[in-house]
Write an enzyme that holds these catalytic residues in place. Structure first.
Site, PDB file in Angstrom:
ATOM      1  N   LEU A 194     -68.942 -76.826   2.401  1.00  0.00           N
ATOM      2  CA  LEU A 194     -67.378 -76.829   1.908  1.00  0.00           C
ATOM      3  C   LEU A 194     -66.870 -78.316   2.874  1.00  0.00           C
ATOM      4  O   LEU A 194     -66.573 -78.673   1.842  1.00  0.00           O
ATOM      5  CB  LEU A 194     -66.837 -75.716   3.180  1.00  0.00           C
ATOM      6  CG  LEU A 194     -65.446 -76.643   3.603  1.00  0.00           C
ATOM      7  CD1 LEU A 194     -64.319 -76.067   2.333  1.00  0.00           C
ATOM      8  CD2 LEU A 194     -65.187 -75.188   4.232  1.00  0.00           C
ATOM      9  N   ASP A 200     -73.074 -82.235  18.049  1.00  0.00           N
ATOM     10  CA  ASP A 200     -73.904 -80.861  17.562  1.00  0.00           C
ATOM     11  C   ASP A 200     -73.000 -79.545  19.160  1.00  0.00           C
ATOM     12  O   ASP A 200     -72.266 -80.094  19.935  1.00  0.00           O
ATOM     13  CB  ASP A 200     -75.381 -80.082  18.654  1.00  0.00           C
ATOM     14  CG  ASP A 200     -75.599 -79.036  18.774  1.00  0.00           C
ATOM     15  OD1 ASP A 200     -75.034 -78.265  18.316  1.00  0.00           O
ATOM     16  OD2 ASP A 200     -76.807 -78.519  19.136  1.00  0.00           O
ATOM     17  N   ALA A 217     -70.780 -73.552  10.684  1.00  0.00           N
ATOM     18  CA  ALA A 217     -71.288 -72.177  11.202  1.00  0.00           C
ATOM     19  C   ALA A 217     -72.862 -72.314  11.165  1.00  0.00           C
ATOM     20  O   ALA A 217     -73.625 -72.599  10.343  1.00  0.00           O
ATOM     21  CB  ALA A 217     -71.091 -71.812  10.463  1.00  0.00           C
ATOM     22  N   THR A 260     -74.181 -69.589   9.677  1.00  0.00           N
ATOM     23  CA  THR A 260     -74.166 -68.784   7.861  1.00  0.00           C
ATOM     24  C   THR A 260     -75.664 -67.269   7.443  1.00  0.00           C
ATOM     25  O   THR A 260     -74.872 -67.510   6.583  1.00  0.00           O
ATOM     26  CB  THR A 260     -73.728 -69.762   6.688  1.00  0.00           C
ATOM     27  OG1 THR A 260     -74.912 -70.435   6.682  1.00  0.00           O
ATOM     28  CG2 THR A 260     -72.088 -69.986   6.837  1.00  0.00           C
ATOM     29  N   ASP A 288     -64.487 -62.851   5.386  1.00  0.00           N
ATOM     30  CA  ASP A 288     -64.370 -61.818   5.111  1.00  0.00           C
ATOM     31  C   ASP A 288     -65.352 -60.881   4.974  1.00  0.00           C
ATOM     32  O   ASP A 288     -65.138 -59.307   5.095  1.00  0.00           O
ATOM     33  CB  ASP A 288     -64.796 -61.217   3.282  1.00  0.00           C
ATOM     34  CG  ASP A 288     -65.085 -61.625   2.413  1.00  0.00           C
ATOM     35  OD1 ASP A 288     -66.582 -62.739   2.957  1.00  0.00           O
ATOM     36  OD2 ASP A 288     -66.280 -61.224   1.893  1.00  0.00           O
ATOM     37  N   TYR A 330     -73.379 -61.256  12.014  1.00  0.00           N
ATOM     38  CA  TYR A 330     -72.992 -62.929  12.005  1.00  0.00           C
ATOM     39  C   TYR A 330     -70.888 -62.463  11.430  1.00  0.00           C
ATOM     40  O   TYR A 330     -70.260 -62.550  12.077  1.00  0.00           O
ATOM     41  CB  TYR A 330     -73.495 -62.880  10.314  1.00  0.00           C
ATOM     42  CG  TYR A 330     -71.912 -63.447   9.516  1.00  0.00           C
ATOM     43  CD1 TYR A 330     -72.396 -65.321   9.419  1.00  0.00           C
ATOM     44  CD2 TYR A 330     -71.330 -63.730   8.402  1.00  0.00           C
ATOM     45  CE1 TYR A 330     -71.562 -66.389   9.316  1.00  0.00           C
ATOM     46  CE2 TYR A 330     -70.807 -64.562   7.549  1.00  0.00           C
ATOM     47  CZ  TYR A 330     -70.478 -65.824   7.843  1.00  0.00           C
ATOM     48  OH  TYR A 330     -69.895 -66.447   6.964  1.00  0.00           O
ATOM     49  N   TRP A 389     -67.479 -65.562   0.005  1.00  0.00           N
ATOM     50  CA  TRP A 389     -68.385 -65.306  -0.966  1.00  0.00           C
ATOM     51  C   TRP A 389     -68.788 -66.801  -1.774  1.00  0.00           C
ATOM     52  O   TRP A 389     -68.556 -67.543  -2.884  1.00  0.00           O
ATOM     53  CB  TRP A 389     -68.300 -64.807  -2.300  1.00  0.00           C
ATOM     54  CG  TRP A 389     -68.055 -62.868  -2.352  1.00  0.00           C
ATOM     55  CD1 TRP A 389     -68.870 -63.161  -1.015  1.00  0.00           C
ATOM     56  CD2 TRP A 389     -68.186 -61.826  -3.469  1.00  0.00           C
ATOM     57  NE1 TRP A 389     -68.359 -60.774  -1.085  1.00  0.00           N
ATOM     58  CE2 TRP A 389     -68.590 -61.063  -2.636  1.00  0.00           C
ATOM     59  CE3 TRP A 389     -68.548 -62.613  -4.754  1.00  0.00           C
ATOM     60  CZ2 TRP A 389     -68.577 -59.555  -3.765  1.00  0.00           C
ATOM     61  CZ3 TRP A 389     -68.534 -60.516  -5.478  1.00  0.00           C
ATOM     62  CH2 TRP A 389     -69.347 -59.516  -4.817  1.00  0.00           C
TER      63      TRP A 389
HETATM   64  N1  LIG Z   1     -71.455 -69.737   2.425  1.00  0.00           N
HETATM   65  C1  LIG Z   1     -70.890 -68.488   2.713  1.00  0.00           C
HETATM   66  O1  LIG Z   1     -70.947 -67.774   1.406  1.00  0.00           O
HETATM   67  C2  LIG Z   1     -69.365 -68.167   3.396  1.00  0.00           C
HETATM   68  C3  LIG Z   1     -68.406 -66.773   2.506  1.00  0.00           C
HETATM   69  C4  LIG Z   1     -67.487 -66.345   3.594  1.00  0.00           C
HETATM   70  C5  LIG Z   1     -67.230 -67.622   5.074  1.00  0.00           C
HETATM   71  N2  LIG Z   1     -67.921 -68.703   4.448  1.00  0.00           N
HETATM   72  C6  LIG Z   1     -67.036 -69.443   5.897  1.00  0.00           C
HETATM   73  O2  LIG Z   1     -67.431 -70.782   5.305  1.00  0.00           O
HETATM   74  C7  LIG Z   1     -67.820 -71.620   6.590  1.00  0.00           C
HETATM   75  C8  LIG Z   1     -68.647 -73.012   5.739  1.00  0.00           C
HETATM   76  O3  LIG Z   1     -69.731 -72.149   4.832  1.00  0.00           O
HETATM   77  P1  LIG Z   1     -70.664 -73.045   4.267  1.00  0.00           P
HETATM   78  O4  LIG Z   1     -71.092 -71.792   3.520  1.00  0.00           O
HETATM   79  O5  LIG Z   1     -70.290 -74.534   3.938  1.00  0.00           O
HETATM   80  O6  LIG Z   1     -71.258 -73.527   6.115  1.00  0.00           O
HETATM   81  P2  LIG Z   1     -73.325 -74.254   5.611  1.00  0.00           P
HETATM   82  O7  LIG Z   1     -73.351 -75.011   3.897  1.00  0.00           O
HETATM   83  O8  LIG Z   1     -74.384 -73.084   5.677  1.00  0.00           O
HETATM   84  O9  LIG Z   1     -72.973 -75.372   6.355  1.00  0.00           O
HETATM   85  C9  LIG Z   1     -72.370 -75.253   7.673  1.00  0.00           C
HETATM   86  C10 LIG Z   1     -72.959 -76.704   9.043  1.00  0.00           C
HETATM   87  O10 LIG Z   1     -72.964 -76.336   9.216  1.00  0.00           O
HETATM   88  C11 LIG Z   1     -73.958 -77.375  10.017  1.00  0.00           C
HETATM   89  N3  LIG Z   1     -73.874 -76.667  11.571  1.00  0.00           N
HETATM   90  C12 LIG Z   1     -74.900 -76.079  11.735  1.00  0.00           C
HETATM   91  N4  LIG Z   1     -75.212 -75.764  13.409  1.00  0.00           N
HETATM   92  C13 LIG Z   1     -74.324 -76.457  14.169  1.00  0.00           C
HETATM   93  C14 LIG Z   1     -74.063 -77.168  14.701  1.00  0.00           C
HETATM   94  N5  LIG Z   1     -75.064 -76.483  16.485  1.00  0.00           N
HETATM   95  N6  LIG Z   1     -72.827 -78.284  15.583  1.00  0.00           N
HETATM   96  C15 LIG Z   1     -72.691 -79.331  13.998  1.00  0.00           C
HETATM   97  N7  LIG Z   1     -73.036 -78.549  12.970  1.00  0.00           N
HETATM   98  C16 LIG Z   1     -73.785 -77.233  12.532  1.00  0.00           C
HETATM   99  C17 LIG Z   1     -75.126 -76.501   9.022  1.00  0.00           C
HETATM  100  O11 LIG Z   1     -76.309 -77.656   9.808  1.00  0.00           O
HETATM  101  P3  LIG Z   1     -77.693 -76.615   9.558  1.00  0.00           P
HETATM  102  O12 LIG Z   1     -78.088 -76.561   7.333  1.00  0.00           O
HETATM  103  O13 LIG Z   1     -78.525 -77.677  10.044  1.00  0.00           O
HETATM  104  O14 LIG Z   1     -77.556 -75.407  10.723  1.00  0.00           O
HETATM  105  C18 LIG Z   1     -74.636 -77.192   7.803  1.00  0.00           C
HETATM  106  O15 LIG Z   1     -74.351 -78.052   7.540  1.00  0.00           O
HETATM  107  C19 LIG Z   1     -68.244 -71.721   7.632  1.00  0.00           C
HETATM  108  O16 LIG Z   1     -67.734 -70.834   8.845  1.00  0.00           O
HETATM  109  C20 LIG Z   1     -68.273 -69.709   6.999  1.00  0.00           C
HETATM  110  O17 LIG Z   1     -68.596 -69.019   8.103  1.00  0.00           O
HETATM  111  C21 LIG Z   1     -68.343 -68.636   4.253  1.00  0.00           C
END
Ligand SMILES: NC(=O)c1ccc[n+]([C@@H]2O[C@H](COP(=O)([O-])OP(=O)(O)OC[C@H]3O[C@@H](n4cnc5c(N)ncnc54)[C@H](OP(=O)(O)O)[C@@H]3O)[C@@H](O)[C@H]2O)c1
Length: 291
Positions: free
Chosen positions: A13, A38, A62, A64, A104, A127, A152
């Site tokens: 995102l 962090d 997050a 994830t 979701d 999670y 998703w």
């Molecule tokens: N992915 C899905 O399918 C999905 C579905 C529904 C909702 N969501 C929600 O949508 C949002 C965005 O998801 P996304 O898929 O873009 O997530 P993502 O690709 O996993 O990105 C999360 C980012 O947060 C960073 N992070 C982790 N721990 C951290 C910390 N302590 N301080 C600062 N940054 C930190 C991660 O770094 P590292 O990679 O180094 O850990 C990564 O760059 C999240 O809130 C997620 O829960 C995701």
């Protein structure tokens, strides 16, 4: 000019927000990920907010890894809930608007019609539980905020189901994908645009905390999604439907987690593209390398 802090900006995102930034010349973005900020370090958040005034903070950070979270409980809770509390408190102290993203997977999936914001959450994974705790922290500590539950997520950036299917599709002649988990894929670029449009249109004013559902439009299974990915990418791999019970995973997932988007649509100014249209766009980006 609005100054916007993006946390977790190297993720799917966050990267999509970076890619859209040039289309929002009235915003000044400050991008951080774990190396710069962090979120588990409360003093670091306080220090940054004391040094810079942010009008808005979009929390894209997050934990994830849904299956890994079942074992890695302490860290998942720290990032998805405790850190969100820190951020919500700091935003409130500086009168910054907080945009927080949830999932979701706060629902157990026993519904047969799209979930609305007032439906009671009941996560069936750790999670999901940590993300629900994060929502509660925003509700409790933020001054002005929106929580966007999405589903998703995929993107040309980062790791996700689309990229995994494309990789496996090239390696194998056939693969099995679960057909009994129903939801809606969401292109992270569409969510990024929805967030920036909500901020640009001043839709997040004079409210305490508002909860919205946002995903792409449509209802499909992971199996349907995999078939569409192969077809759109022209990958010759047979996709077979299997049941979740035949594909054991560490974490439970909801069987049905379609989100009802009526509330965010009625707020106005937000596009909700059909999942296949967005998938086609991302497959084209991946093929051309045009990100
Ligand atoms: N992915 C899905 O399918 C999905 C579905 C529904 C909702 N969501 C929600 O949508 C949002 C965005 O998801 P996304 O898929 O873009 O997530 P993502 O690709 O996993 O990105 C999360 C980012 O947060 C960073 N992070 C982790 N721990 C951290 C910390 N302590 N301080 C600062 N940054 C930190 C991660 O770094 P590292 O990679 O180094 O850990 C990564 O760059 C999240 O809130 C997620 O829960 C995701």
């Amino acid at each position: 000019m609005k100054k916007i802090l993006i946390t977790g900006s190297n993720g799917q995102l966050g990267s999509e927000i970076r890619a859209l930034a040039a289309s929002y010349p009235d915003f000044r973005f400050v991008y951080t990920d774990v190396d710069e900020l962090d979120l588990t370090n409360r003093a670091a958040i306080q220090d940054l907010f004391d040094r810079e005034h942010f009008d808005v903070c979009v929390n894209c950070a997050a934990y994830t890894a849904v299956d890994k979270a079942e074992d890695d409980r302490e860290l998942a809770l720290l990032i998805n809930a405790t850190a969100v509390e820190y951020l919500a408190c700091e935003c409130a102290a500086h009168h910054s608007v907080l945009v927080h993203v949830s999932t979701d997977y706060v629902f157990d999936g026993t519904h047969h019609q799209p979930y609305v914001e007032t439906d009671a959450p009941s996560p069936n994974s750790y999670y999901g539980l940590t993300k629900l705790e994060g929502e509660k922290a925003v509700q409790k500590y933020a001054e002005t905020a929106i929580i966007l539950r999405t589903a998703w997520l995929y993107s040309a950036f980062g790791n996700n189901f689309v990229k995994t299917m494309l990789r496996l599709g090239k390696e194998r002649d056939s693969l099995g994908v679960v057909v009994d988990q129903i939801g809606t894929p969401t292109y992270a670029g569409d969510l990024a645009k929805a967030i920036l449009d909500l901020v640009a249109n001043d839709k997040i004013k004079n409210q305490k905390v508002e909860l919205y559902h946002y995903s792409n439009e449509g209802v499909i299974s992971w199996y349907d999604f995999a078939k569409a990915i192969m077809r759109e990418a022209g990958v010759d791999c047979q996709v077979n439907a299997i049941e979740s019970k035949d594909f054991p995973a560490k974490a439970n997932r909801p069987f049905y987690s379609v989100l009802n988007k009526a509330k965010i649509k009625s707020a106005g100014g937000v596009e909700v593209p059909y999942w296949l249209d967005s998938l086609t766009k991302v497959i084209r980006q991946l093929k051309t390398g045009n990100l």
